[in-house]
Design an enzyme around this catalytic site. Structure first.
Site, mmCIF file in Angstrom:
data_model
loop_
_atom_site.group_PDB
_atom_site.id
_atom_site.type_symbol
_atom_site.label_atom_id
_atom_site.label_comp_id
_atom_site.label_asym_id
_atom_site.label_seq_id
_atom_site.Cartn_x
_atom_site.Cartn_y
_atom_site.Cartn_z
ATOM 1 N N GLY A 1 0.494 -1.342 -0.267
ATOM 2 C CA GLY A 1 0.131 -0.183 -0.091
ATOM 3 C C GLY A 1 0.895 1.192 -0.057
ATOM 4 N N GLU B 1 -6.669 -0.640 1.412
ATOM 5 C CA GLU B 1 -7.059 -1.380 2.430
ATOM 6 C C GLU B 1 -6.220 -2.431 2.773
ATOM 7 O OE1 GLU B 1 -9.676 -0.492 3.586
ATOM 8 O OE2 GLU B 1 -11.311 0.094 2.646
ATOM 9 N N CYS C 1 -8.646 -9.707 6.900
ATOM 10 C CA CYS C 1 -8.151 -8.061 7.008
ATOM 11 C C CYS C 1 -8.114 -7.826 8.544
ATOM 12 C CB CYS C 1 -7.164 -7.371 5.928
ATOM 13 S SG CYS C 1 -9.253 -7.384 5.118
#
Length: 520
Positions: free
Chosen positions: A244, A261, A295
């Site tokens: 990310g 995310e 997650c």
């Protein structure tokens, strides 16, 4: 063994990995294996960089026409997509299980999540509300409206191979955007199957199916090209925090938008006022569901000293009874992890927590034998640890649960309530900030946890676990989780561009702020 499911969804032995109205793929071959037993499922011909460019161009052309379609009629296409997913729920849910290893109940549940977000988006297609605002100038009015953004890229992860695409795509579609999907290399077959279903719906309605485009390709080539592509104004990426950070840096360099995310290090606080009949199954589902590869998986338990031993005893007893095995079999509660790296990560985390001074309370072993083919089955692990251990600070994407302690064993009920601040500090004392939960029947503990001085996560729950979010709320987290939001609430605004309008319907030209600027 798996051919019936594959063929029912149009998956062949060799499949092109690119789609934008027609299928292409002449790049490197990608063999896909099931973690259930290690057998080969199919091959995908990945796209080349040249094919990627052509797909994006076609997606952009499709967008230019799609944005002209009234939003409620765009919603009708999404409604039909949701209906097609209902028809294929069992087959697609089974393919999710076959390709990534989660149990069949969870595979079907993931497809149900796709159906739910389609239903949500249909209603949303008539509610893309703007605003009207009073002007300080006579015979003027101001308004705010929302326009389609363009081609939206969705980079999805293996653990939710289809649901994350749907969170983004259902909303983006009713907002008038086209979508370019880059799935994880471990799970391209589910992406191909879903893209085929979406294309069918478009073709039946005379809509360019390139609004639902697909690229299966290497991250180092096609993925990097996508991140640098100025034709893509928004990139939604689900993945690890390091990934990310790279995505955010590259897309930010060209001033594009991102929805990130990323990692989670999710904790459940268990207070002396907790209902253990609720807490124990919620912890087990959160830690063991999807083999600890969500997650939102529960990574840490922050238990009050007065209840920790009793809680651990119940957790260990429950862990010993969890059926581990083929995720397609009824009754299995934990299937394999996705690949050998996940096994290695679990075993390494187990060693690291012991080296740091912690203690293994149960599990964390690789399973072998004829009931566990393929080498990817493990026992879920419970470890006693401290929050400051580096291994606890890091996210291990595997079924390992750390038990942490707060408070004092002989605290009075009133003192235990005051000690909730310690638990919150432990909960917040990690770099990630996705999901969190507290189990308590005491209103002051619950409200403290939900207040501005409580959980710093994007999701904070009371008397339910950290995983299993519904689509109606905004999904996402803070800190190194990335700050992005997907799915419900007003997340649709990310997929559109905001425009403020001022309209003068008078015969004069007054200026704002009372400025005088007289010219002949």
């Amino acid at each position: 063994m798996y051919q019936k499911t594959l063929r029912s969804l149009g998956i062949q032995d060799v499949n092109p990995g690119g789609f934008a109205g027609s299928w292409v793929g002449s790049g490197p071959a990608l063999d896909v294996f099931t973690p259930i037993d290690g057998s080969k499922l199919a091959t995908v011909q990945q796209v080349t960089e040249q094919e990627y460019d052509a797909i994006v161009e076609r997606a952009h052309v499709a967008f230019l026409e799609w944005r002209k379609v009234p939003a409620p009629k765009r919603g009708e296409i999404v409604r039909q997509l949701g209906h097609r997913l209902r028809e294929k729920k069992d087959d697609l849910g089974a393919l999710v299980t076959i390709e990534m290893g989660k149990i069949l109940q969870e595979g079907k549940g993931e497809v149900q999540e796709m159906i739910d977000i389609c239903d949500f988006a249909v209603g949303l297609s008539r509610q893309l509300y703007g605003l009207t605002m009073p002007s300080e100038r006579s015979d003027h009015h101001m308004r705010e409206q929302w326009h389609p953004l363009g081609v939206v890229a969705v980079i999805s992860a293996f653990n939710f191979p289809v649901a994350v695409w749907s969170w983004n795509t259902a909303l983006a579609a009713v907002c008038g955007d086209a979508v370019l999907w880059k799935p994880a290399s471990q799970t391209p077959l589910t992406a191909i199957a879903v893209t085929k279903l979406a294309a069918e719906v478009c073709e039946e309605n005379g809509i360019d199916p390139a609004i639902f485009s697909l690229v299966v390709g290497k991250g180092s080539t096609v993925g990097d090209r996508l991140l640098h592509d100025h034709r893509i104004p928004l990139v939604s990426c689900t993945g690890s925090t390091p990934v990310g950070k790279h995505v955010g840096a590259v897309v930010g360099e060209r001033l594009g938008r991102v929805i990130l995310e990323l990692g989670g290090n999710n904790a459940i606080i268990v207070t002396p006022h907790a209902n253990m009949k609720l807490a124990v199954p919620a912890i087990v589902f959160g830690a063991v569901g999807t083999a600890g590869q969500r997650c939102t998986s529960t990574r840490r338990i922050v238990a009050h000293a007065s209840v920790k031993d009793r809680l651990v005893e119940r957790l260990v007893a429950t862990y010993k009874t969890i059926p581990i095995g083929n995720p397609l079999h009824e009754g299995t509660l934990m299937g394999p992890v996705v690949n050998q790296q996940a096994v290695t990560d679990l075993l390494a985390a187990r060693d690291k927590v012991v080296a740091a001074g912690g203690r293994i309370l149960y599990g964390g072993e690789q399973l072998t034998g004829e009931n566990y083919p393929g080498g990817l089955y493990v026992t879920p692990c419970i470890a006693e640890a401290k929050n400051e251990y580096q291994i606890v600070q890091d996210e291990t994407f595997a079924p390992i649960l750390y038990v942490l302690e707060y408070g004092t064993k002989d605290a009075t009920p009133e003192q235990a309530v005051a000690e909730i601040a310690q638990a919150v500090a432990i909960q917040n004392g990690v770099p990630q900030g996705l999901s969190s939960s507290i189990f308590t029947d005491h209103v002051r503990e619950a409200e403290t946890f939900l207040s501005h001085r409580g959980s710093d996560c994007g999701i904070a729950n009371v008397n339910i676990g950290t995983s299993g979010a519904e689509i109606g709320g905004a999904f996402g987290g803070e800190k190194e989780t990335g700050g992005g939001r997907e799915s419900g609430s007003d997340c649709w605004k990310t997929y559109m561009r905001r425009q403020t309008n001022t309209v003068n319907w008078s015969t004069d030209l007054p200026l704002a702020q009372g400025i005088k600027f007289a010219v002949e």
